[in-house]
Design an enzyme around this catalytic site. Sequence first.
Site: not given
Ligand code: CAA
Length: 249
Positions: A97, A151, A156, A18, A93-94, A153, A187-188
Site C-alpha cells: 500500500d 485510498f 491492489y 490467514g 495475494g499481497i 491501493q 471485506g476487512y
Molecule cells: N481518504 C482521503 N484522504 C486520505 C485518506 C483517505 N482514506 N487516507 C489518508 N488521507 C490523506 C491524509 O489525510 C493526508 O492528507 P494531508 O497530507 O492533507 O494531511 C494524506 O492523505 C497522506 O496521508 P498519510 O500520511 O497517511 O499517507 P501515507 O502515504 O503515509 O499512507 C497509506 C497512506 C499507506 C495508504 C495509509 O493511509 C494506509 O495504510 N491506508 C490503509 C489502506 C488499506 O486499507 N489497506 C488495506 C490492506 S488489507 C487488504 O487489502 C485486505 C482487503 O482486501 C480488504
Amino acid sequence: MENSSKKRIVLVTGATGGLGTAMCKKLLKEGFKVVGNYITPEKAEKWTKQMNAEGFHIDLFHGDVSTFEGAGKMIKEIESKVGAIDTLVNNAGITRDSRLVNMKPDDWYAVINTNLNSVFNCTKHVLDGMIERKFGRIINISSVNGQRGQFGQTNYSAAKAGMHGFTKSLAMEVAKYGVTVNTISPGYIGTDMVMAVPEKVLNQIVAQVPMGRLGGTHEVAHLVSFLASEETSFITGANYSINGGQHVY
Ligand code: CAA
C-alpha cells in the site's frame, strides 16, 4: 450417503496465510482432499507443525504462482503425486500500500503479478483437465477494495477488480463443460494482512462497517466450501460480497 464432492481434490494457493488456513481447514472438514501452495519454506514448516498438532493433515507444495513457470511446475507435481485438481482456489495475494505518488514500479508489478497474473498462471494449468473431465470449480478471492477502490491501493484494487473481469469472461467460455468460475470479495477480515493497516486507519474503516467488526476467516472459508460443492453447478460468473455491509450496491 456420502456426497461425491467429498472425493474432489482442491488446491488452495497462498494456503499458509490467514484466509488460506481457514479455507484448508473447512474444506478438509467437508471431506475434500486438500492441497496447499506456499512460497516461504520457514512459514510452511511452522504451519504444517501447527496444523498437524490440530489434527489437520494437508500436503503443501512449493511454488511461486506469480510466474507462469512456477505455477506450472507446482501443478504438475501435485497432479503426479496427488491427482487431478478439481477445484482451484486462487487465494494468494499481497499488499504494497501507498499513494500512487509514492508507489515504486516494484510495488505495482509485485501486486499485479502475485494477485492477478497468478490467476492466469494457475488457471491456465488446470483448465484443460477440468474441461476434459467435464467438472471444475475455480474460485477467485478478490476484495471489497476491487469493487469500490481504496485510498492507497491503486495496485491492489486494480488487481482485485481484474480478477472479477477474468471470472466473468472465463465463466462464459467454460460453462458448457461443467466448469464454474466465481469470485468472492471479502471485506476487512481479521488476518495479519489487515492487522498490518495502521491502527488509526483500521479503526476508521471498521467504523464504516454496519456490522461494526472485522470479518472472521471462518466466514469466508464457509463461502469457499459452498462454492466448491457439487450443488452449486448453476452458479457461475458471480461475485459474492462478504463484507459486513461495508459496500452494498
Ligand atoms: N481518504 C482521503 N484522504 C486520505 C485518506 C483517505 N482514506 N487516507 C489518508 N488521507 C490523506 C491524509 O489525510 C493526508 O492528507 P494531508 O497530507 O492533507 O494531511 C494524506 O492523505 C497522506 O496521508 P498519510 O500520511 O497517511 O499517507 P501515507 O502515504 O503515509 O499512507 C497509506 C497512506 C499507506 C495508504 C495509509 O493511509 C494506509 O495504510 N491506508 C490503509 C489502506 C488499506 O486499507 N489497506 C488495506 C490492506 S488489507 C487488504 O487489502 C485486505 C482487503 O482486501 C480488504
